[in-house]
Motif scaffolding. Structure first.
Motif, PDB file in Angstrom:
ATOM      1  N   ALA A  82      -1.819  -1.739   6.656  1.00 60.13           N
ATOM      2  CA  ALA A  82      -0.854  -1.237   5.666  1.00 60.13           C
ATOM      3  C   ALA A  82       0.219  -2.274   5.381  1.00 60.13           C
ATOM      4  CB  ALA A  82      -0.211   0.060   6.163  1.00 60.13           C
ATOM      5  N   LEU A 113      -1.115   5.289   7.490  1.00 58.27           N
ATOM      6  CA  LEU A 113      -0.487   4.038   7.923  1.00 58.27           C
ATOM      7  C   LEU A 113      -1.421   3.305   8.889  1.00 58.27           C
ATOM      8  CD1 LEU A 113       3.219   5.151   8.390  1.00 58.27           C
ATOM      9  CD2 LEU A 113       2.353   3.498   6.711  1.00 58.27           C
ATOM     10  N   VAL A 161       6.313   7.580  -0.843  1.00 52.62           N
ATOM     11  CA  VAL A 161       6.813   8.568   0.108  1.00 52.62           C
ATOM     12  C   VAL A 161       8.314   8.729  -0.126  1.00 52.62           C
ATOM     13  CG1 VAL A 161       6.995   9.229   2.528  1.00 52.62           C
ATOM     14  CG2 VAL A 161       5.092   7.760   1.771  1.00 52.62           C
ATOM     15  N   VAL A 197       3.976  -2.333   3.542  1.00 51.57           N
ATOM     16  CA  VAL A 197       4.991  -1.354   3.147  1.00 51.57           C
ATOM     17  C   VAL A 197       6.202  -2.036   2.517  1.00 51.57           C
ATOM     18  CG1 VAL A 197       6.521   0.493   3.944  1.00 51.57           C
ATOM     19  CG2 VAL A 197       4.236   0.234   4.960  1.00 51.57           C
ATOM     20  N   ARG A 215       1.168   4.148  -2.478  1.00 55.28           N
ATOM     21  CA  ARG A 215       1.490   5.517  -2.104  1.00 55.28           C
ATOM     22  C   ARG A 215       3.005   5.642  -2.000  1.00 55.28           C
ATOM     23  NH1 ARG A 215      -1.870   8.803   2.446  1.00 55.28           N
ATOM     24  NH2 ARG A 215      -0.743  10.805   2.345  1.00 55.28           N
ATOM     25  N   LEU A 226      -0.010   9.913   6.599  1.00 49.86           N
ATOM     26  CA  LEU A 226       0.423   8.957   5.580  1.00 49.86           C
ATOM     27  C   LEU A 226      -0.557   7.794   5.410  1.00 49.86           C
ATOM     28  CD1 LEU A 226       4.236   8.803   6.399  1.00 49.86           C
ATOM     29  CD2 LEU A 226       3.183   9.797   4.360  1.00 49.86           C
ATOM     30  N   THR A 256       0.831  -1.200   0.000  1.00 50.58           N
ATOM     31  CA  THR A 256       0.000   0.000   0.000  1.00 50.58           C
ATOM     32  C   THR A 256       0.870   1.256   0.000  1.00 50.58           C
ATOM     33  OG1 THR A 256      -0.097  -0.022   2.427  1.00 50.58           O
ATOM     34  CG2 THR A 256      -1.857  -1.168   1.226  1.00 50.58           C
ATOM     35  N   HIS A 257       2.104   1.113   0.492  1.00 53.91           N
ATOM     36  CA  HIS A 257       3.036   2.235   0.601  1.00 53.91           C
ATOM     37  C   HIS A 257       4.435   1.791   0.167  1.00 53.91           C
ATOM     38  CE1 HIS A 257      -0.137   3.267   3.461  1.00 53.91           C
ATOM     39  NE2 HIS A 257       0.285   4.512   3.498  1.00 53.91           N
TER      40      HIS A 257
END
Length: 418
Positions: free
Chosen positions: A379, A375, A269, A381, A267, A373, A238-239
């Motif tokens: 989530a 989170l 970052v 990552v 997403r 964010l 997801t991130h």
């Protein structure tokens, strides 16, 4: 510079121009594309010693961060250099030399093997490539120059460690120390190249210099595709937290995920040191901008003051958030990996290579940043551990144990601060 009271806190800036619904179109593909990735993959995949680096699951740190899954792409054993940079600089040197041979000997196909065995040495040996570096990129360019048969001059800022200088010199390159910062070394390399007829092989782009940085970034996408293929079939992140620098690496990650997964991409970052935040400042300004700090950071590979124009053309709408972290967070993360706190065998990770993971853990510990964010407990990552101990002496000073001691499971010493 951050106020002293806020220096230990992360800064988060959501990108107002991010657009997940925007297709990956012709303007983006002119910079980086899956078609060009296929060329890079076919080439790099045939190099001696190539193998995908591991994607490690870190369940202990996932629980600590309050998320469902955490994956760490471990670049500490990439070729002989212990850094993802091996995929970029050396690939760009190969592409440059192949173009020069083709231009001077028209109609003759050029392969990497041709260059390795010296079939076109009369053309390549007089050629000199050059770049500025804080360590890893210059080492990759020097390695590529040695393997594919040309000269090499590498410019480093005064703060570049002796260990990293020696590592570059071990590949036969001449190292020039520039009194100043990384960006001063970039300018000196460009000036000397123009005067001497050398070729700059840089991962940062600027007006009038675009083609070679594109090749460097395209080489990085090999790492991204490896990670995609290594993820569990039913799960996607997801991130993604990814370290910044001039922007070449996050742009490569962003572009490859954007073209591959479209609006379903995670997403993104982008993470920088607080004192070297050119991408954060670019987001704030809405255009490529300089860092607001003095570039004095333990994360030396990210101590970049100016944004790459090509990278920003991707990140301007492809990156979702920009985040800065203090140095102590990166050092603490290095130690946590060395201790095996993630739930597996110890991992050796360099100070610049842990920035994405450090930012995740830092964000998880600050409620406002965590909420900003998104989170949530479900989530998933993905982070990229982009280097191992590329300077063992610096690693030992920061972690309290040598890389060999960490990998052998030797007991920590008091220098770890525990």
């Amino acid at each position: 510079m951050p106020h002293p009271q806020t220096a230990s806190l992360p800064r988060l800036l959501s990108n107002p121009r991010a657009d997940h619904a925007r297709p990956y179109g012709p303007s983006e593909r002119a910079i980086l594309s899956r078609a060009a990735f296929e060329e890079a993959m076919a080439e790099i995949g045939a190099w001696p010693g190539y193998a995908p680096t591991p994607l490690r699951s870190l369940p202990g740190l996932a629980r600590e961060a309050g998320i469902d899954r955490l994956w760490y792409k471990d670049e500490s054993a990439r070729f002989a250099m212990g850094s993802f940079k091996a995929l970029g600089g050396a690939y760009a040197v190969l592409r440059l030399l192949a173009r020069e041979v083709t231009a001077r000997v028209p109609g003759v196909p050029v392969t990497a093997l041709d260059l390795v065995v010296g079939r076109h040495a009369k053309v390549t040996r007089p050629i000199t490539v050059t770049t500025a570096t804080d360590g890893n990129h210059g080492r990759s360019v020097a390695w590529g120059a040695q393997v594919f048969g040309c000269g090499c001059v590498i410019y480093v800022p005064a703060a570049c460690s002796d260990g990293r200088r020696r590592a570059i010199e071990s590949y036969g390159a001449h190292v020039v120390v520039v009194e100043g910062l990384y960006d001063d070394a970039v300018r000196r390399a460009a000036e000397d190249a123009a005067e001497n007829g050398w070729f700059v092989v840089s991962d940062t782009s600027y007006t009038g210099y675009m083609d070679i940085p594109r090749d460097v970034m395209q080489g990085y996408t090999v790492m991204v595709e490896e990670a995609i293929s290594q993820l569990p079939a039913s799960e996607r992140p997801t991130h993604v937290f990814i370290q910044g620098g001039v922007g070449a690496l996050p742009a490569a990650v962003c572009a490859h995920l954007w073209e591959s997964w479209g609006r379903q991409r995670p997403r993104l970052v982008v993470v920088e040191p607080q004192s070297a935040d050119c991408l954060y400042q670019s987001c704030a300004a809405g255009r490529p901008a300089r860092a607001g700090g003095d570039l004095d950071t333990v994360m030396a590979g990210l101590a970049c003051g100016e944004t790459s124009l090509l990278a920003w053309a991707i990140l301007e709408r492809g990156a979702d958030d920009f985040m800065t972290i203090p140095d102590e967070v990166a050092v603490r993360t290095m130690r946590r990996l060395a201790e095996g706190a993630h739930g597996g065998r110890p991992i050796v990770a360099g100070e610049s290579g842990v920035a994405g993971l450090a930012a995740l853990l830092c964000a998880a510990g600050h409620e406002e940043t965590r909420l900003g964010l998104g989170l949530a407990p479900d989530a998933r990552v993905l982070v990229f551990g982009t280097e191992g101990a590329t300077d063992p002496a610096i690693y030992e000073a920061l972690v309290g144990r040598s890389p060999d001691a960490v990998l052998s499971g030797a007991d920590p010493v008091s220098a770890t601060g525990r």
